[in-house]
Design an enzyme around this catalytic site. Structure first.
Site, PDB file in Angstrom:
ATOM      1  N   ARG A 193      -1.910  -4.600  16.644  1.00  0.00           N
ATOM      2  CA  ARG A 193      -2.413  -5.443  15.542  1.00  0.00           C
ATOM      3  C   ARG A 193      -1.351  -6.445  15.126  1.00  0.00           C
ATOM      4  NH1 ARG A 193      -5.222  -3.152  10.113  1.00  0.00           N
ATOM      5  NH2 ARG A 193      -3.326  -1.934   9.833  1.00  0.00           N
ATOM      6  N   LYS A 252     -12.179  -1.799   9.784  1.00  0.00           N
ATOM      7  CA  LYS A 252     -12.860  -2.125   8.523  1.00  0.00           C
ATOM      8  C   LYS A 252     -12.712  -3.603   8.182  1.00  0.00           C
ATOM      9  CE  LYS A 252     -10.266   0.676   6.122  1.00  0.00           C
ATOM     10  NZ  LYS A 252      -9.409   1.193   7.218  1.00  0.00           N
ATOM     11  N   ARG A 291     -10.190   4.663  -2.034  1.00  0.00           N
ATOM     12  CA  ARG A 291      -9.448   5.430  -1.036  1.00  0.00           C
ATOM     13  C   ARG A 291      -9.174   6.852  -1.506  1.00  0.00           C
ATOM     14  NH1 ARG A 291      -6.809   1.122   1.953  1.00  0.00           N
ATOM     15  NH2 ARG A 291      -5.670   1.888   3.746  1.00  0.00           N
ATOM     16  N   ARG A 351       0.188   7.579   7.620  1.00  0.00           N
ATOM     17  CA  ARG A 351      -1.015   7.022   6.986  1.00  0.00           C
ATOM     18  C   ARG A 351      -2.264   7.767   7.428  1.00  0.00           C
ATOM     19  NH1 ARG A 351      -0.574   1.130   8.718  1.00  0.00           N
ATOM     20  NH2 ARG A 351      -2.453   0.780   7.515  1.00  0.00           N
ATOM     21  N   ARG A 396       2.895  -5.598  11.048  1.00  0.00           N
ATOM     22  CA  ARG A 396       3.159  -5.089   9.697  1.00  0.00           C
ATOM     23  C   ARG A 396       4.146  -3.931   9.747  1.00  0.00           C
ATOM     24  NH1 ARG A 396      -2.755  -4.110   7.313  1.00  0.00           N
ATOM     25  NH2 ARG A 396      -1.687  -2.219   6.613  1.00  0.00           N
TER      26      ARG A 396
HETATM   27  P1  ADP Z   1      -5.477  -0.655   6.718  1.00  0.00           P
HETATM   28  O1  ADP Z   1      -6.128  -1.999   6.896  1.00  0.00           O
HETATM   29  O2  ADP Z   1      -4.603  -0.327   7.848  1.00  0.00           O
HETATM   30  O3  ADP Z   1      -6.469   0.421   6.424  1.00  0.00           O
HETATM   31  P2  ADP Z   1      -4.720  -1.587   4.119  1.00  0.00           P
HETATM   32  O4  ADP Z   1      -4.312  -2.985   4.298  1.00  0.00           O
HETATM   33  O5  ADP Z   1      -6.095  -1.333   3.605  1.00  0.00           O
HETATM   34  O6  ADP Z   1      -4.498  -0.800   5.484  1.00  0.00           O
HETATM   35  O7  ADP Z   1      -3.705  -0.838   3.171  1.00  0.00           O
HETATM   36  C1  ADP Z   1      -2.319  -0.891   3.394  1.00  0.00           C
HETATM   37  C2  ADP Z   1      -1.628  -0.037   2.340  1.00  0.00           C
HETATM   38  O8  ADP Z   1      -1.901  -0.548   1.030  1.00  0.00           O
HETATM   39  C3  ADP Z   1      -2.071   1.421   2.280  1.00  0.00           C
HETATM   40  O9  ADP Z   1      -1.392   2.233   3.215  1.00  0.00           O
HETATM   41  C4  ADP Z   1      -1.706   1.769   0.830  1.00  0.00           C
HETATM   42  O10 ADP Z   1      -0.320   1.987   0.675  1.00  0.00           O
HETATM   43  C5  ADP Z   1      -2.044   0.485   0.085  1.00  0.00           C
HETATM   44  N1  ADP Z   1      -3.448   0.505  -0.399  1.00  0.00           N
HETATM   45  C6  ADP Z   1      -4.452  -0.342  -0.046  1.00  0.00           C
HETATM   46  N2  ADP Z   1      -5.585  -0.051  -0.691  1.00  0.00           N
HETATM   47  C7  ADP Z   1      -5.302   1.012  -1.503  1.00  0.00           C
HETATM   48  C8  ADP Z   1      -6.065   1.806  -2.415  1.00  0.00           C
HETATM   49  N3  ADP Z   1      -7.370   1.563  -2.635  1.00  0.00           N
HETATM   50  N4  ADP Z   1      -5.434   2.812  -3.065  1.00  0.00           N
HETATM   51  C9  ADP Z   1      -4.132   3.074  -2.860  1.00  0.00           C
HETATM   52  N5  ADP Z   1      -3.350   2.388  -2.006  1.00  0.00           N
HETATM   53  C10 ADP Z   1      -3.929   1.359  -1.322  1.00  0.00           C
HETATM   54  P1  ADP Z   2      -8.628  -1.713   9.379  1.00  0.00           P
HETATM   55  O1  ADP Z   2      -8.989  -2.818   8.401  1.00  0.00           O
HETATM   56  O2  ADP Z   2      -9.654  -0.613   9.391  1.00  0.00           O
HETATM   57  O3  ADP Z   2      -7.254  -1.195   9.193  1.00  0.00           O
HETATM   58  P2  ADP Z   2      -8.583  -3.847  11.408  1.00  0.00           P
HETATM   59  O4  ADP Z   2      -9.895  -4.533  11.238  1.00  0.00           O
HETATM   60  O5  ADP Z   2      -7.373  -4.520  10.909  1.00  0.00           O
HETATM   61  O6  ADP Z   2      -8.692  -2.328  10.849  1.00  0.00           O
HETATM   62  O7  ADP Z   2      -8.397  -3.513  12.967  1.00  0.00           O
HETATM   63  C1  ADP Z   2      -7.226  -2.863  13.459  1.00  0.00           C
HETATM   64  C2  ADP Z   2      -6.797  -3.509  14.766  1.00  0.00           C
HETATM   65  O8  ADP Z   2      -7.747  -3.196  15.803  1.00  0.00           O
HETATM   66  C3  ADP Z   2      -6.733  -5.043  14.715  1.00  0.00           C
HETATM   67  O9  ADP Z   2      -5.693  -5.468  15.548  1.00  0.00           O
HETATM   68  C4  ADP Z   2      -8.093  -5.479  15.253  1.00  0.00           C
HETATM   69  O10 ADP Z   2      -8.029  -6.760  15.864  1.00  0.00           O
HETATM   70  C5  ADP Z   2      -8.397  -4.379  16.278  1.00  0.00           C
HETATM   71  N1  ADP Z   2      -9.828  -4.027  16.376  1.00  0.00           N
HETATM   72  C6  ADP Z   2     -10.753  -4.034  15.379  1.00  0.00           C
HETATM   73  N2  ADP Z   2     -11.964  -3.623  15.834  1.00  0.00           N
HETATM   74  C7  ADP Z   2     -11.794  -3.335  17.168  1.00  0.00           C
HETATM   75  C8  ADP Z   2     -12.666  -2.871  18.203  1.00  0.00           C
HETATM   76  N3  ADP Z   2     -13.958  -2.583  17.974  1.00  0.00           N
HETATM   77  N4  ADP Z   2     -12.122  -2.692  19.443  1.00  0.00           N
HETATM   78  C9  ADP Z   2     -10.797  -2.967  19.659  1.00  0.00           C
HETATM   79  N5  ADP Z   2      -9.936  -3.395  18.746  1.00  0.00           N
HETATM   80  C10 ADP Z   2     -10.410  -3.597  17.495  1.00  0.00           C
END
Ligand code: ADP
Ligand code: ADP
Ligand code: ZN
Length: 213
Positions: free
Chosen positions: A127, A13, A88, A171, A160
């Site tokens: 990541r 995302k 979320r 998660r 992270r």
């Molecule tokens: P990812 O990129 O792996 O999807 P995020 O960076 O979006 O993770 O979120 C990391 C953490 O921050 C989540 O596991 C949650 O604890 C918190 N978080 C982020 N966005 C929200 C939300 N909209 N509502 C509740 N918790 C959130």
């Molecule tokens: P999210 O915001 O949904 O948690 P990220 O954009 O941070 O996801 O992506 C999660 C991990 O996967 C990062 O290390 C990113 O560089 C990698 N990644 C993202 N898109 C792809 C893809 N299409 N193929 C392989 N790796 C990817």
């Protein structure tokens, strides 16, 4: 244009949202990035959020909504935004719909980036995040020029705390319970679009552009 990114943690995302934001010149709003910045700066909000984040749990809706409503009030949101990690939960989505409806507005597209659970744990362990500027890398699929250093701002990259495998599994289960229902929610609103997130990241972006343009 107002866009919501949906998908499991690690689906890509953030990677896609950054490109969309650049292409359409709208802000990329990541609640996770905002929480991490607050933790780094040791704010009250950061202290509260950290307890939940470290355990792979969601931050309570009340706290999250307060934060995001403040963000929407900033002038750069006038022409829309791409939301990454918000909403979320169903109550968050309902609050967003209501806040927009009060201004006669709505979400234009909710893009679900689909990646099966098996691929997620593998992706997350590779990541690397920059906690200074929010940039994200992958040791194999999107490596920084210099190992361990952010291309954009020169800060040190980290794995992270919540990307360790045990927390990723937690998660994922929280995702299936609380966030996946949003796919149906936005489907009913008529704005849901799906992309295959297992493709190469540039191909995923092309698929998204085909939806948005
Ligand atoms: P990812 O990129 O792996 O999807 P995020 O960076 O979006 O993770 O979120 C990391 C953490 O921050 C989540 O596991 C949650 O604890 C918190 N978080 C982020 N966005 C929200 C939300 N909209 N509502 C509740 N918790 C959130
Ligand atoms: P999210 O915001 O949904 O948690 P990220 O954009 O941070 O996801 O992506 C999660 C991990 O996967 C990062 O290390 C990113 O560089 C990698 N990644 C993202 N898109 C792809 C893809 N299409 N193929 C392989 N790796 C990817
Ligand atoms: Zn950086």
């Amino acid at each position: 244009m107002k866009i919501v990114m949906l998908g499991a943690p690690g689906a890509g995302k953030g990677t896609q949202a950054k490109q969309i934001a650049k292409k359409f010149d709208i802000p990329h709003i990541s609640t996770g990035d905002i929480f991490r910045a607050n933790i780094k700066n040791n704010t009250e909000l950061g202290k509260k959020a950290k307890e939940f984040m470290d355990q792979g749990m969601l931050v309570p809706d009340s706290l999250t909504l307060e934060l995001i409503m403040d963000r929407f009030a900033q002038p750069d949101c006038e022409n829309g935004y791409v939301l990454d990690g918000f909403p979320r939960t169903i109550p968050q989505a309902e609050a967003l719909t209501k806040a927009l409806a009060e201004k006669g507005e709505n979400i234009d597209f909710a893009i679900n980036v689909e990646v099966p659970d098996e691929s997620i744990v593998r992706r997350m362990s590779g990541r690397r995040a920059c906690l200074s500027c929010g940039a994200t890398y992958h040791i194999k699929y999107n490596a920084p020029v210099k190992e361990g250093i952010c291309d954009t701002c020169g800060s040190e990259l980290v794995l992270r705390e919540d990307d360790k495998p045990e927390t990723v599994l937690k998660r994922l289960s929280v995702y299936h319970d609380q966030t996946q229902p949003l796919i149906d929610y936005y489907n009913r609103e008529g704005v849901l679009r799906e992309v295959d997130g297992t493709k190469d990241m540039n191909d995923v972006f092309q698929d998204i552009l085909a939806i948005l343009c």
